[in-house]
Design a protein around this motif. Structure first.
Motif, short mmCIF file in Angstrom:
data_model
loop_
_atom_site.label_atom_id
_atom_site.label_comp_id
_atom_site.label_asym_id
_atom_site.label_seq_id
_atom_site.Cartn_x
_atom_site.Cartn_y
_atom_site.Cartn_z
N THR A 110 95.10 39.69 84.00
CA THR A 110 94.31 40.86 84.37
C THR A 110 94.74 41.39 85.74
OG1 THR A 110 92.44 40.04 83.10
CG2 THR A 110 91.97 41.70 84.77
N LEU A 111 94.95 40.48 86.67
CA LEU A 111 95.40 40.89 88.00
C LEU A 111 96.79 41.54 87.94
CD1 LEU A 111 94.72 40.80 91.05
CD2 LEU A 111 96.00 38.66 91.12
N ALA A 112 97.68 40.94 87.16
CA ALA A 112 99.02 41.52 87.01
C ALA A 112 98.97 42.87 86.31
CB ALA A 112 99.93 40.56 86.24
N MET A 113 98.09 43.01 85.33
CA MET A 113 97.96 44.27 84.60
C MET A 113 97.41 45.37 85.50
SD MET A 113 98.74 45.13 81.64
CE MET A 113 98.45 46.50 80.61
N VAL B 56 104.93 51.99 82.74
CA VAL B 56 104.69 51.61 81.34
C VAL B 56 105.51 50.37 80.99
CG1 VAL B 56 105.07 52.36 78.96
CG2 VAL B 56 103.99 53.90 80.59
N PHE B 57 106.75 50.33 81.46
CA PHE B 57 107.60 49.16 81.21
C PHE B 57 106.96 47.89 81.77
CE2 PHE B 57 110.81 46.24 82.89
CZ PHE B 57 111.41 45.85 81.70
N PHE B 58 106.45 47.96 82.99
CA PHE B 58 105.83 46.78 83.59
C PHE B 58 104.51 46.42 82.90
CE2 PHE B 58 108.81 47.22 87.05
CZ PHE B 58 109.05 45.89 87.39
N ALA B 59 103.76 47.39 82.45
CA ALA B 59 102.53 47.09 81.70
C ALA B 59 102.87 46.37 80.40
CB ALA B 59 101.76 48.37 81.42
N ASN B 60 103.88 46.85 79.69
CA ASN B 60 104.29 46.19 78.45
C ASN B 60 104.86 44.81 78.71
OD1 ASN B 60 103.48 48.21 76.68
ND2 ASN B 60 105.38 49.33 76.93
N THR B 61 105.54 44.63 79.82
CA THR B 61 106.07 43.31 80.18
C THR B 61 104.94 42.32 80.41
OG1 THR B 61 107.99 44.36 81.19
CG2 THR B 61 107.53 42.09 81.82
N ILE C 134 101.92 42.48 79.07
CA ILE C 134 101.31 42.22 77.77
C ILE C 134 102.15 41.23 76.97
CG2 ILE C 134 100.73 43.26 75.55
CD1 ILE C 134 99.96 45.79 77.13
N VAL C 135 103.44 41.44 76.92
CA VAL C 135 104.32 40.54 76.17
C VAL C 135 104.27 39.13 76.78
CG1 VAL C 135 106.75 40.04 75.66
CG2 VAL C 135 105.83 42.31 75.26
N GLY C 136 104.28 39.04 78.08
CA GLY C 136 104.19 37.73 78.73
C GLY C 136 102.90 37.01 78.41
N TYR C 137 101.80 37.74 78.38
CA TYR C 137 100.51 37.12 78.05
C TYR C 137 100.48 36.66 76.60
CZ TYR C 137 95.53 36.44 77.50
OH TYR C 137 94.31 35.89 77.23
N VAL C 138 100.98 37.47 75.70
CA VAL C 138 100.98 37.10 74.28
C VAL C 138 101.87 35.89 74.03
CG1 VAL C 138 101.67 37.88 71.99
CG2 VAL C 138 100.34 39.38 73.45
N VAL C 139 103.05 35.87 74.65
CA VAL C 139 103.95 34.73 74.47
C VAL C 139 103.32 33.46 75.04
CG1 VAL C 139 106.16 33.77 75.27
CG2 VAL C 139 106.05 36.08 74.35
#
Length: 108
Positions: free
Chosen positions: A26-29, A60-65, A67-72
């Motif tokens: 959440t903080l990173a997002m 947007v790239f960093f937001a998606n990064t 999200i992908v990191g959290y899901v992985v």
């Protein structure tokens, strides 16, 4: 016995790792896309024709990064209980679901 809800569930011993992971994501997002936008706007893309567009794309790239990191990281967690097959691995229990297709037994 009262049922705990919301934030109280995250404070329990078995949920602290999940709470820490959720809090850091959440903080990173919240911070990384905003920081990336302003760094891109003022330092990286100053010579581009439309620096707002490029900075927005970087955000947007960093937001998606994130999200992908959290899901992985969520999918890489170990399960609390190992999977157990009932009935010798054929799925005879309700936990495995009903038999369908070629595995279905006729009852007529």
């Amino acid at each position: 016995m009262t049922q705990k809800k919301g934030y109280a569930l995250l404070l329990q011993e078995q949920n602290r790792d999940v709470a820490r992971k959720l809090g850091s994501a959440t903080l990173a997002m919240f911070t990384l896309p905003i920081l990336a936008f302003y760094v891109g706007l003022h330092f990286l893309f100053t010579d581009k024709e439309d620096p707002l567009m490029w900075s927005g794309g970087l955000a947007v790239f960093f937001a998606n990064t994130v999200i992908v990191g959290y899901v992985v990281s969520a999918f890489s967690e170990e399960d609390d209980e190992p999977e157990q097959r009932v009935g010798g691995g054929q799925g005879d229990g309700d936990a495995a679901g009903p038999r369908v297709g070629a595995f279905k037994q006729r009852t007529d």
